[in-house]
Design a protein around this motif. Structure first.
Motif, PDB file in Angstrom:
ATOM      1  N   ASN A 117       0.832  -1.200   0.000  1.00 36.11           N
ATOM      2  CA  ASN A 117       0.000   0.000   0.000  1.00 36.11           C
ATOM      3  C   ASN A 117       0.872   1.258   0.000  1.00 36.11           C
ATOM      4  OD1 ASN A 117      -2.381  -1.416  -0.113  1.00 36.11           O
ATOM      5  ND2 ASN A 117      -2.713  -1.390   2.088  1.00 36.11           N
ATOM      6  N   THR A 130     -11.898  -2.776  -5.320  1.00 35.18           N
ATOM      7  CA  THR A 130     -12.820  -2.339  -4.264  1.00 35.18           C
ATOM      8  C   THR A 130     -12.575  -3.019  -2.919  1.00 35.18           C
ATOM      9  OG1 THR A 130     -14.459  -3.977  -4.949  1.00 35.18           O
ATOM     10  CG2 THR A 130     -14.633  -1.763  -5.914  1.00 35.18           C
ATOM     11  N   THR A 131     -11.624  -3.941  -2.846  1.00 34.64           N
ATOM     12  CA  THR A 131     -11.323  -4.552  -1.554  1.00 34.64           C
ATOM     13  C   THR A 131     -10.455  -3.605  -0.736  1.00 34.64           C
ATOM     14  OG1 THR A 131      -9.353  -5.690  -2.393  1.00 34.64           O
ATOM     15  CG2 THR A 131     -11.444  -6.893  -2.480  1.00 34.64           C
ATOM     16  N   TRP A 132     -10.588  -3.693   0.591  1.00 37.09           N
ATOM     17  CA  TRP A 132      -9.791  -2.846   1.478  1.00 37.09           C
ATOM     18  C   TRP A 132      -9.740  -3.493   2.853  1.00 37.09           C
ATOM     19  CZ3 TRP A 132     -12.377  -0.608   5.704  1.00 37.09           C
ATOM     20  CH2 TRP A 132     -13.766  -0.733   5.664  1.00 37.09           C
TER      21      TRP A 132
END
Length: 173
Positions: free
Chosen positions: A10, A93-95
């Motif tokens: 990230n 869209t994953t987090w």
């Protein structure tokens, strides 16, 4: 051309996004820009601004140009591969849910009087709010900076809400 495979974290994506906004930057410029943007919601070790661009360049996600003389500064810019990796990551869209690490709350949990933390916390949140509002004013409406603007809106809202919470917790108010 990618010369070696690297795992993108990230923080790697944070630096790719920042350099994408800047166009090109030296590690020093990256660190300066991080201090007024990413650091407010994604802490990055100081050395990362100097090490990560070289790592990303070795994998083909950034290009690097080095001055021939003088300080021999390196300037980094996104490659098409870096831009594609950043776009794919941003569209995913994953987090992972956020984590809160708050030493004063930990101390209250351990038995500290919460009142002693109210004024220092209030002062810190007021100063950070003013800082972020300044950054927000600088980028508001600027082309290519909408993501920064939205992140700064989130940051200013967070600090306003924390000030409201501190007011609610203050027995003298």
């Amino acid at each position: 051309m990618k010369s070696k495979a690297v795992r993108l974290t990230n923080t790697s994506y944070a630096l790719l996004a920042l350099v994408d906004q800047l166009g090109e930057a030296t590690p020093y410029e990256i660190k300066q820009a991080m201090d007024s943007s990413i650091e407010n919601f994604w802490p990055v070790p100081h050395t990362t601004a100097y090490e990560e661009p070289a790592r990303l360049a070795s994998a083909g996600y950034m290009s690097v140009q080095q001055e021939e003389g003088g300080r021999r500064r390196k300037t980094y810019a996104l490659t098409e591969e870096g831009r594609a990796a950043l776009a794919a990551w941003a569209e995913d869209t994953t987090w992972v849910p956020p984590q809160t690490r708050d030493e004063s709350i930990l101390k209250v949990f351990a038995g500290a009087d919460p009142v002693v933390f109210l004024e220092p916390r209030r002062s810190w949140h007021q100063a950070k709010l003013a800082e972020l509002e300044g950054y927000l004013e600088a980028v508001r409406g600027e082309e290519g900076w909408r993501g920064s603007e939205l992140a700064l809106i989130a940051g200013t809202t967070y600090h306003r809400k924390m000030l409201e919470l501190l007011d609610e917790l203050d027995p003298s108010a």
